[in-house]
Design a protein around this motif. Structure first.
Motif, PDB file in Angstrom:
ATOM      1  N   GLN A 130       0.837  -1.193   0.000  1.00 55.51           N
ATOM      2  CA  GLN A 130       0.000   0.000   0.000  1.00 55.51           C
ATOM      3  C   GLN A 130       0.883   1.258   0.000  1.00 55.51           C
ATOM      4  O   GLN A 130       2.082   1.180   0.214  1.00 55.51           O
ATOM      5  N   SER A 131       0.256   2.402  -0.236  1.00 50.43           N
ATOM      6  CA  SER A 131       1.014   3.646  -0.292  1.00 50.43           C
ATOM      7  C   SER A 131       0.099   4.816   0.015  1.00 50.43           C
ATOM      8  O   SER A 131      -1.116   4.649   0.222  1.00 50.43           O
ATOM      9  N   GLY A 132       0.708   6.007   0.020  1.00 49.79           N
ATOM     10  CA  GLY A 132      -0.073   7.207   0.233  1.00 49.79           C
ATOM     11  C   GLY A 132      -1.119   7.423  -0.842  1.00 49.79           C
ATOM     12  O   GLY A 132      -2.164   8.038  -0.593  1.00 49.79           O
ATOM     13  N   GLU A 133      -0.881   6.910  -2.037  1.00 53.58           N
ATOM     14  CA  GLU A 133      -1.853   7.070  -3.115  1.00 53.58           C
ATOM     15  C   GLU A 133      -3.138   6.305  -2.820  1.00 53.58           C
ATOM     16  O   GLU A 133      -4.224   6.745  -3.178  1.00 53.58           O
ATOM     17  N   ARG A 134      -3.021   5.155  -2.153  1.00 51.07           N
ATOM     18  CA  ARG A 134      -4.241   4.427  -1.793  1.00 51.07           C
ATOM     19  C   ARG A 134      -5.007   5.209  -0.721  1.00 51.07           C
ATOM     20  O   ARG A 134      -6.245   5.231  -0.737  1.00 51.07           O
ATOM     21  N   ILE A 135      -4.283   5.836   0.189  1.00 48.83           N
ATOM     22  CA  ILE A 135      -4.934   6.680   1.188  1.00 48.83           C
ATOM     23  C   ILE A 135      -5.637   7.850   0.510  1.00 48.83           C
ATOM     24  O   ILE A 135      -6.767   8.194   0.848  1.00 48.83           O
ATOM     25  N   ARG A 136      -4.974   8.453  -0.476  1.00 49.50           N
ATOM     26  CA  ARG A 136      -5.577   9.574  -1.193  1.00 49.50           C
ATOM     27  C   ARG A 136      -6.857   9.115  -1.905  1.00 49.50           C
ATOM     28  O   ARG A 136      -7.857   9.833  -1.930  1.00 49.50           O
TER      29      ARG A 136
END
Length: 797
Positions: A130-136
């Motif tokens: 996972q990454s910050g893009e999934r959070i976004r």
């Protein structure tokens, strides 16, 4: 490390990785939970430190990623962590939420601890693909909000709207109506410290009759009206007895005084402000965007919690009964720390509606998920309606025994001893999942949550999170396609005399200290028809437009649709109101016939009936259905289509999968048989060799025979070993074919495309000029009130 392509599947919730029960270590196999299975409900059970909170948050995150709206009840404050989702994963984002006491214990500074937390979350997410893009993406998909009923930290809720008349679907169902009345009255009496039996308590029976009497008349009740009804009931009898005999006037006055004291208390004022108890609005924004609405109740006392949760559950039942039936997941109701709200013994006001939801919600696509530390907290009748059990580390042997009792017989291929062994070996963040839709239980470890786990968030923390947030509910004016405009002229106590020939109307209001502002009001009657779109509807269109002294003509392009029923227009103003000055053109009666013609022409040319079509599902909106409501319906139609296509593909592949599974099972049996034969051959060879050597040592004439038999045994053992290898190769081949077939199925599933109504097609149906009339053109008075900052806000109903 997983790749997003491995878990971002249609209708699949990424919860973690499968754990090998022999080694208790995580494998590379991802645990993807079918969202449709949540329609049969779920329960999460685990002691403090088991990872229960992390699993619950991961489940809610996945619902958000799948555009599933969530209504979450949060008695402790853990669910507010869902708002601690930081796409940039920067230390500055974590800094306000780190525990300064933890930093002190660790001998570091809060800033340094924030850097450590940010680094830990970056690594934890990366380890799980996972990454910050999934959070976004999560933050973009849903609207997140925290409500604090009876408090001011988050968005407020007015529970007085909890006495609103339920929809016809409830009124027409005697059992549903009885449940809602009982839940509402029990919760209200609980606030007064009265533990009332619905069948014996005269307080309960009186209040129930007042609610039913009003609701059957199509009326809603608020607290003042309810108090007045207690003193002077609108009926003469209760059952076969006179009201005064059943409940003497003096005793009724005491009950009315208790409710009045509750209403007048400073603490109760917080219950009268905010949004109405509207479940549909908690699940979707006005524009149709899914919401995660968290009801934080940690600040409330026990009686207040029971009161609010019972109202909320009954409101959820009412909303549910207005929905169409579906087998796809439409929405999720999640309750954390459910102890005390759904006990096996006792009957708090929250228990009946929760039991009804567990029994009936499946048919409407509403999934219920409950979380608790101990199995003893839950009613056993309710548990029989739950299809997915997520069991973490338990506190006592008694807890484990209760779980084993509940699961025994429900787990195919698993004995009580097997389940006991699995439950005894559970560590932190490792859960046993028993799903009635799967063949057998599975162990898994939970994934890293996108939300930062800061611990319970209450009071000031919620205020910080919701600072600057505004209610998602539209005001009376913002529900229109465009805001109504008005001349914000100074108000005067008196009103200008209206010349003869001018109709004067007042928009309805129940507000006090009203200021009226004038507009030109035109009510058009319009008929829309289209053979192609199968539309044939008629309706009224109230329009309000400013008229100024300086304007040469009315600019109808500035007209706004007024959210008011023309039948409710009043002929008299509210008592004590003040009035703004009336522009001169509005005082000339000769202008009104001309304006009527202009309004009709404007409606025919510029006010088409707008319908929407979702290209993905092909669904078309109904006349009068808002774009937001249609987006909700289209999104669910897309999920239903997706689930149906997936089921169709699985059915298509099922015979081939079953055949290969049967071949694999037979191949594995053959491997076992060959291994046994090989072991027997090796044992016999060893015995022959031993006998030959022993004969040589002892002498005699059998030496040649023994050694020859040994040589023959060696050959047979080698052949048997070859047979084992051949059987293993055959099993591996079948296993490979099965894996390839399953991969082919998954590839076809992944190729299914279902939008969520993001790019709607607009269909405009214009009315013919002959199909538009304007029977009313009038001087319309729009009521406004002032907020705490002195700003005017609409006050019409």
């Amino acid at each position: 490390m997983p790749n997003p392509a491995d878990y971002e599947k249609l209708g699949a919730f990424y919860l973690g990785k499968v754990v090998d029960p022999q080694t208790m270590q995580a494998s590379d196999e991802l645990l993807l939970y079918d969202s449709q299975d949540l329609t049969t409900h779920a329960v999460i059970i685990g002691m403090t430190g088991s990872g229960k909170t992390g699993l619950g948050l991961a489940l809610l995150e996945e619902a958000a990623m799948d555009n599933i709206p969530v209504l979450a009840i949060d008695p402790k404050g853990d669910l507010a962590n869902l708002l601690l989702t930081f796409p940039d994963l920067a230390p500055a984002d974590f800094r306000p939420w780190v525990d300064e006491a933890e930093a002190q214990r660790d001998g570091t500074t809060p800033d340094a601890l924030a850097e450590q937390k940010a680094a830990a979350w970056q690594k934890g997410l990366a380890d799980w693909g996972q990454s910050g893009e999934r959070i976004r993406s999560l933050r973009e998909k849903v609207d997140l909000a925290i409500y604090t009923p009876g408090g001011s930290a988050g968005l407020p809720i007015s529970v007085l709207k909890g006495f609103a008349a339920p929809p016809p679907e409830v009124m027409d169902d005697a059992d549903a109506l009885r449940e809602q009345v009982q839940g509402t009255v029990s919760g209200l009496l609980g606030l007064l410290g009265i533990d009332a039996d619905p069948l014996r308590s005269r307080e309960h029976i009186l209040l129930s009759n007042l609610l039913v009497n009003a609701w059957q008349a199509g009326q809603s009740l608020d607290m003042p009206t309810l108090i007045a009804g207690i003193q002077k009931p609108p009926f003469a009898q209760i059952g076969v007895m006179n009201v005064d005999s059943f409940f003497p006037e003096k005793d009724r006055f005491e009950l009315a005084m208790n409710l009045n004291n509750l209403l007048a208390s400073p603490g109760f004022a917080a219950w009268t402000r905010g949004e109405p108890l509207d479940v549909g609005k908690f699940l979707y924004t006005q524009g149709g965007k899914p919401r995660v609405s968290i009801m934080s109740i940690a600040h409330l006392g026990d009686a207040e919690r029971q009161f609010f949760v019972s109202l909320l559950l009954n409101a959820t039942l009412s909303w549910m009964r207005t929905q169409s039936g579906t087998s796809s997941l439409r929405a999720l109701l999640y309750m954390d720390e459910v102890a005390g709200y759904f006990p096996p013994n006792g009957n708090p006001p929250t228990k009946p509606p929760m039991l009804t939801l567990l029994k009936q919600a499946r048919a409407f696509g509403l999934g219920i998920t409950l979380a608790t530390q101990n199995p003893v907290d839950l009613d056993y009748k309710g548990l029989s309606n739950i299809g997915t059990w997520l069991i973490g580390r338990l506190q006592t042997e008694n807890d484990k025994a209760r779980i084993l009792e509940a699961l025994q017989g429900a787990s195919a291929g698993q004995s009580k001893a097997d389940l006991d062994k699995l439950l005894s070996g559970l560590g932190k963040r490792i859960f046993l999942m028993h799903n009635v839709h799967d063949n057998q239980p599975v162990l898994f470890t939970t994934r890293w949550t996108m939300s930062y786990l800061a611990g319970p968030i209450t009071g000031g923390g919620i205020k910080k999170l919701m600072s600057g947030a505004v209610s998602s509910q539209p005001s009376a004016v913002s529900a229109n396609p465009q805001p109504a405009t008005f001349n914000a002229q100074p108000a005067a106590a008196g009103k200008t005399m209206i010349p003869p020939g001018i109709t004067e109307v007042f928009l309805p209001t129940s507000a006090s200290n009203v200021q009226y502002h004038p507009q030109l009001l035109a009510v058009a009657q319009v008929h829309y028809s289209s053979v192609k779109q199968r539309v044939d509807v008629s309706g009224t269109l109230p329009l309000g437009v400013d008229v100024t002294d300086s304007a040469i003509a009315v600019n109808w392009d500035d007209a706004a649709e007024l959210n008011v029923n023309p039948a409710d227009l009043a002929k008299e103003p509210a008592e004590g109101a003040t009035f703004a000055e009336i522009p001169t053109p509005l005082l000339n009666a000769k202008n009104y016939p001309k304006w009527a013609k202009e309004a009709a022409k404007y409606v025919a040319n510029s006010k088409p009936l707008t319908l929407w079509q979702d290209p993905s599902s092909g669904v078309v909106s109904n006349a009068g259905e808002s774009e937001g409501d249609f987006r909700v319906r289209a999104a669910h139609a897309g999920r239903e289509g997706r689930d149906a296509k997936i089921a169709e593909l699985r059915a298509k592949y099922a015979p081939k999968v079953a055949a290969l599974q049967d071949r694999l099972q037979r191949a594995q049996i053959k491997v076992g048989q060959q291994q046994v034969q090989a072991q027997q051959a090796q044992l016999q060879t060893a015995m022959n060799v031993g006998a030959g050597i022993l004969g040589a040592l002892l002498g005699g004439g059998r030496r040649g025979v023994s050694l020859g038999g040994a040589a023959s045994g060696v050959g047979r053992a080698m052949r048997e070993s070859g047979d084992v290898q051949a059987a293993q190769a055959e099993a591996a081949n079948v296993q490979g074919q099965l894996a390839a077939l399953e991969q082919q199925l998954q590839t076809e599933v992944d190729q299914l495309q279902f939008g969520a109504g993001s790019d709607l097609t607009q269909i405009d149906i214009k009315a013919k000029a002959s199909d538009v009339s304007v029977p009313l053109v009038a001087l319309g008075w729009l009521p406004f009130t002032k907020d705490e900052n002195g700003n005017l806000k609409p006050a019409w109903e």
